[in-house]
Design a protein around this motif. Structure first.
Motif, PDB file in Angstrom:
ATOM      1  N   PRO A   1       0.818  -1.214   0.000  1.00 45.09           N
ATOM      2  CA  PRO A   1       0.000   0.000   0.000  1.00 45.09           C
ATOM      3  C   PRO A   1       0.854   1.267   0.000  1.00 45.09           C
ATOM      4  O   PRO A   1       2.037   1.245   0.342  1.00 45.09           O
ATOM      5  CB  PRO A   1      -0.807  -0.130   1.298  1.00 45.09           C
ATOM      6  CG  PRO A   1      -0.779  -1.584   1.636  1.00 45.09           C
ATOM      7  CD  PRO A   1       0.558  -2.067   1.171  1.00 45.09           C
ATOM      8  N   LEU A   2       0.235   2.373  -0.370  1.00 48.72           N
ATOM      9  CA  LEU A   2       0.896   3.673  -0.391  1.00 48.72           C
ATOM     10  C   LEU A   2       0.567   4.443   0.882  1.00 48.72           C
ATOM     11  O   LEU A   2      -0.540   4.373   1.402  1.00 48.72           O
ATOM     12  CB  LEU A   2       0.426   4.487  -1.602  1.00 48.72           C
ATOM     13  CG  LEU A   2       0.541   3.808  -2.970  1.00 48.72           C
ATOM     14  CD1 LEU A   2      -0.056   4.709  -4.051  1.00 48.72           C
ATOM     15  CD2 LEU A   2       1.984   3.471  -3.289  1.00 48.72           C
ATOM     16  N   GLY A   3       1.532   5.228   1.364  1.00 48.74           N
ATOM     17  CA  GLY A   3       1.275   6.087   2.519  1.00 48.74           C
ATOM     18  C   GLY A   3       1.518   5.393   3.844  1.00 48.74           C
ATOM     19  O   GLY A   3       2.111   4.316   3.903  1.00 48.74           O
ATOM     20  N   PRO A   4       1.013   6.031   4.927  1.00 50.27           N
ATOM     21  CA  PRO A   4       0.116   7.192   4.920  1.00 50.27           C
ATOM     22  C   PRO A   4       0.799   8.535   4.643  1.00 50.27           C
ATOM     23  O   PRO A   4       0.142   9.484   4.219  1.00 50.27           O
ATOM     24  CB  PRO A   4      -0.484   7.191   6.334  1.00 50.27           C
ATOM     25  CG  PRO A   4       0.583   6.565   7.175  1.00 50.27           C
ATOM     26  CD  PRO A   4       1.234   5.526   6.308  1.00 50.27           C
ATOM     27  N   LYS A   5       2.116   8.665   4.864  1.00 49.27           N
ATOM     28  CA  LYS A   5       2.765   9.951   4.620  1.00 49.27           C
ATOM     29  C   LYS A   5       3.239   9.992   3.182  1.00 49.27           C
ATOM     30  O   LYS A   5       4.120   9.224   2.781  1.00 49.27           O
ATOM     31  CB  LYS A   5       3.942  10.162   5.582  1.00 49.27           C
ATOM     32  CG  LYS A   5       4.537  11.562   5.481  1.00 49.27           C
ATOM     33  CD  LYS A   5       5.527  11.845   6.592  1.00 49.27           C
ATOM     34  CE  LYS A   5       6.018  13.287   6.513  1.00 49.27           C
ATOM     35  NZ  LYS A   5       6.982  13.605   7.599  1.00 49.27           N
ATOM     36  N   ILE A   6       2.661  10.911   2.389  1.00 53.16           N
ATOM     37  CA  ILE A   6       2.990  11.007   0.978  1.00 53.16           C
ATOM     38  C   ILE A   6       3.228  12.461   0.588  1.00 53.16           C
ATOM     39  O   ILE A   6       2.771  13.384   1.269  1.00 53.16           O
ATOM     40  CB  ILE A   6       1.873  10.409   0.087  1.00 53.16           C
ATOM     41  CG1 ILE A   6       0.549  11.148   0.320  1.00 53.16           C
ATOM     42  CG2 ILE A   6       1.730   8.922   0.315  1.00 53.16           C
ATOM     43  CD1 ILE A   6      -0.588  10.697  -0.585  1.00 53.16           C
ATOM     44  N   SER A   7       3.941  12.644  -0.511  1.00 53.91           N
ATOM     45  CA  SER A   7       4.127  13.959  -1.130  1.00 53.91           C
ATOM     46  C   SER A   7       3.573  13.884  -2.538  1.00 53.91           C
ATOM     47  O   SER A   7       3.996  13.039  -3.332  1.00 53.91           O
ATOM     48  CB  SER A   7       5.617  14.329  -1.160  1.00 53.91           C
ATOM     49  OG  SER A   7       5.846  15.483  -1.958  1.00 53.91           O
ATOM     50  N   VAL A   8       2.612  14.776  -2.854  1.00 53.21           N
ATOM     51  CA  VAL A   8       1.979  14.779  -4.175  1.00 53.21           C
ATOM     52  C   VAL A   8       2.298  16.103  -4.861  1.00 53.21           C
ATOM     53  O   VAL A   8       1.968  17.171  -4.350  1.00 53.21           O
ATOM     54  CB  VAL A   8       0.458  14.590  -4.075  1.00 53.21           C
ATOM     55  CG1 VAL A   8      -0.186  14.667  -5.454  1.00 53.21           C
ATOM     56  CG2 VAL A   8       0.125  13.255  -3.413  1.00 53.21           C
ATOM     57  N   ILE A   9       2.945  16.018  -6.035  1.00 53.91           N
ATOM     58  CA  ILE A   9       3.390  17.208  -6.748  1.00 53.91           C
ATOM     59  C   ILE A   9       2.954  17.144  -8.204  1.00 53.91           C
ATOM     60  O   ILE A   9       3.072  16.107  -8.861  1.00 53.91           O
ATOM     61  CB  ILE A   9       4.920  17.372  -6.645  1.00 53.91           C
ATOM     62  CG1 ILE A   9       5.276  17.810  -5.218  1.00 53.91           C
ATOM     63  CG2 ILE A   9       5.464  18.369  -7.666  1.00 53.91           C
ATOM     64  CD1 ILE A   9       6.742  18.027  -4.968  1.00 53.91           C
ATOM     65  N   LEU A  10       2.463  18.273  -8.702  1.00 56.37           N
ATOM     66  CA  LEU A  10       2.135  18.447 -10.112  1.00 56.37           C
ATOM     67  C   LEU A  10       3.179  19.349 -10.749  1.00 56.37           C
ATOM     68  O   LEU A  10       3.610  20.337 -10.148  1.00 56.37           O
ATOM     69  CB  LEU A  10       0.749  19.089 -10.275  1.00 56.37           C
ATOM     70  CG  LEU A  10      -0.420  18.429  -9.555  1.00 56.37           C
ATOM     71  CD1 LEU A  10      -1.703  19.212  -9.826  1.00 56.37           C
ATOM     72  CD2 LEU A  10      -0.588  16.979  -9.963  1.00 56.37           C
ATOM     73  N   GLY A  11       3.586  19.008 -11.954  1.00 56.37           N
ATOM     74  CA  GLY A  11       4.528  19.844 -12.694  1.00 56.37           C
ATOM     75  C   GLY A  11       5.953  19.366 -12.668  1.00 56.37           C
ATOM     76  O   GLY A  11       6.764  19.785 -13.505  1.00 56.37           O
ATOM     77  N   GLN A  12       6.309  18.498 -11.723  1.00 57.96           N
ATOM     78  CA  GLN A  12       7.665  17.966 -11.605  1.00 57.96           C
ATOM     79  C   GLN A  12       7.602  16.491 -11.224  1.00 57.96           C
ATOM     80  O   GLN A  12       6.628  16.036 -10.624  1.00 57.96           O
ATOM     81  CB  GLN A  12       8.466  18.715 -10.539  1.00 57.96           C
ATOM     82  CG  GLN A  12       8.573  20.212 -10.730  1.00 57.96           C
ATOM     83  CD  GLN A  12       9.505  20.614 -11.859  1.00 57.96           C
ATOM     84  OE1 GLN A  12      10.313  19.823 -12.337  1.00 57.96           O
ATOM     85  NE2 GLN A  12       9.413  21.872 -12.281  1.00 57.96           N
ATOM     86  N   GLU A  13       8.680  15.768 -11.543  1.00 56.57           N
ATOM     87  CA  GLU A  13       8.838  14.401 -11.040  1.00 56.57           C
ATOM     88  C   GLU A  13       9.774  14.420  -9.847  1.00 56.57           C
ATOM     89  O   GLU A  13      10.863  14.990  -9.916  1.00 56.57           O
ATOM     90  CB  GLU A  13       9.400  13.461 -12.105  1.00 56.57           C
ATOM     91  CG  GLU A  13       9.547  12.042 -11.573  1.00 56.57           C
ATOM     92  CD  GLU A  13      10.236  11.090 -12.537  1.00 56.57           C
ATOM     93  OE1 GLU A  13      10.483   9.940 -12.139  1.00 56.57           O
ATOM     94  OE2 GLU A  13      10.537  11.507 -13.663  1.00 56.57           O
ATOM     95  N   GLN A  14       9.359  13.793  -8.761  1.00 51.09           N
ATOM     96  CA  GLN A  14      10.164  13.763  -7.544  1.00 51.09           C
ATOM     97  C   GLN A  14      11.211  12.649  -7.622  1.00 51.09           C
ATOM     98  O   GLN A  14      10.875  11.495  -7.842  1.00 51.09           O
ATOM     99  CB  GLN A  14       9.276  13.534  -6.319  1.00 51.09           C
ATOM    100  CG  GLN A  14       8.198  14.598  -6.140  1.00 51.09           C
ATOM    101  CD  GLN A  14       7.230  14.264  -5.038  1.00 51.09           C
ATOM    102  OE1 GLN A  14       7.505  14.471  -3.851  1.00 51.09           O
ATOM    103  NE2 GLN A  14       6.061  13.765  -5.421  1.00 51.09           N
ATOM    104  N   GLU A  15      12.449  13.023  -7.423  1.00 53.07           N
ATOM    105  CA  GLU A  15      13.522  12.028  -7.294  1.00 53.07           C
ATOM    106  C   GLU A  15      13.816  11.738  -5.824  1.00 53.07           C
ATOM    107  O   GLU A  15      14.539  10.800  -5.501  1.00 53.07           O
ATOM    108  CB  GLU A  15      14.791  12.507  -8.000  1.00 53.07           C
ATOM    109  CG  GLU A  15      14.664  12.616  -9.507  1.00 53.07           C
ATOM    110  CD  GLU A  15      14.360  11.292 -10.177  1.00 53.07           C
ATOM    111  OE1 GLU A  15      14.705  10.238  -9.608  1.00 53.07           O
ATOM    112  OE2 GLU A  15      13.767  11.304 -11.273  1.00 53.07           O
TER     113      GLU A  15
END
Length: 227
Positions: free
Chosen positions: A138-152
């Motif tokens: 599963p994903l999370g619970p602590k996540i970072s969601v960003i539009l416009g860039q890909e997170q490395e």
């Protein structure tokens, strides 16, 4: 300010908002222009992400980037024009061959079920052959969601050659697999389905750099027209 009409559709378990649509314009290639969404924090055993995009890009780019602290591409939607898209689940890249890009608004929905690993992709109402992810985590619970860039890495590590340039709207997230009839309703009725963990209308976000906020009244959006 125009009156906003809100229609509650109880039988399908989500909101349909008849509202003026906000469009976010990412004007140039950079590592400084992006938008951070703040969804409800919870462990995601299923997920649906739907959004609309409009871009002239001919290179690969990030439409939606979800990272965890120890996992950069926990859930990534990454088109590779002219006719491919990569969906990353827990750093596993799953490729779909899709119809060639055309210069118009594009509606994309992706779902994933950690129980079965099933990954489903719809573009402009067309479902492509389903794939199965090897990951069941599963994903999370602590996540970072960003539009416009890909997170490395968590919340950063951007590469301007992977950034999005263009317009985004109607980005919504659910903690379940959205039924096909609702995905088609989103496309055909030009309504905004309100995600239960992130809703584009009224959802919390921050904007960095030169990202501009536009309104639906001033910009044609596919078949959707202001009245």
């Amino acid at each position: 300010m125009k009156e906003i009409f809100i229609l509650l559709v109880l039988f399908s378990g989500f909101l349909v908002l008849k509202a003026d649509k906000t469009i976010m314009l990412f004007p140039k290639q950079s590592i400084t222009d992006y938008m951070t969404l703040k969804p409800v924090a919870k462990t995601l055993r299923q997920i649906t992400v739907c959004l609309r995009s409009y871009s002239e890009l001919t290179r690969g780019h990030s439409l939606f980037s979800l990272a965890m602290q120890n996992l950069d591409n926990a859930f990534l939607i990454f088109p590779i024009p002219p006719n491919q898209i990569s969906i990353s689940i827990n750093n596993e890249d799953i490729y779909f061959r899709v119809d060639p890009e055309v210069l118009d608004w594009k509606h994309t929905c992706v779902t994933w079920d950690s129980g079965t690993g099933l990954v489903q992709l719809w573009i402009n109402g067309k479902r492509y052959p389903r794939r199965v992810s090897n990951s069941k985590t599963p994903l999370g619970p602590k996540i970072s969601v960003i539009l416009g860039q890909e997170q490395e890495n968590f919340g950063g590590g951007f590469d301007q050659n992977q950034c999005f340039v263009g317009e985004l709207s109607d980005v919504n997230m659910w903690d379940y697999v959205l039924p096909l009839k609702d995905i088609k309703s989103f496309l055909n009725e030009c309504s905004t389905l309100c995600g239960n963990i992130y809703c584009w209308v009224g959802g919390s976000y921050t904007v960095k750099g030169k990202v501009l906020t536009l309104t639906h009244q001033s910009y044609h959006m596919g078949q959707c027209k202001s009245t």
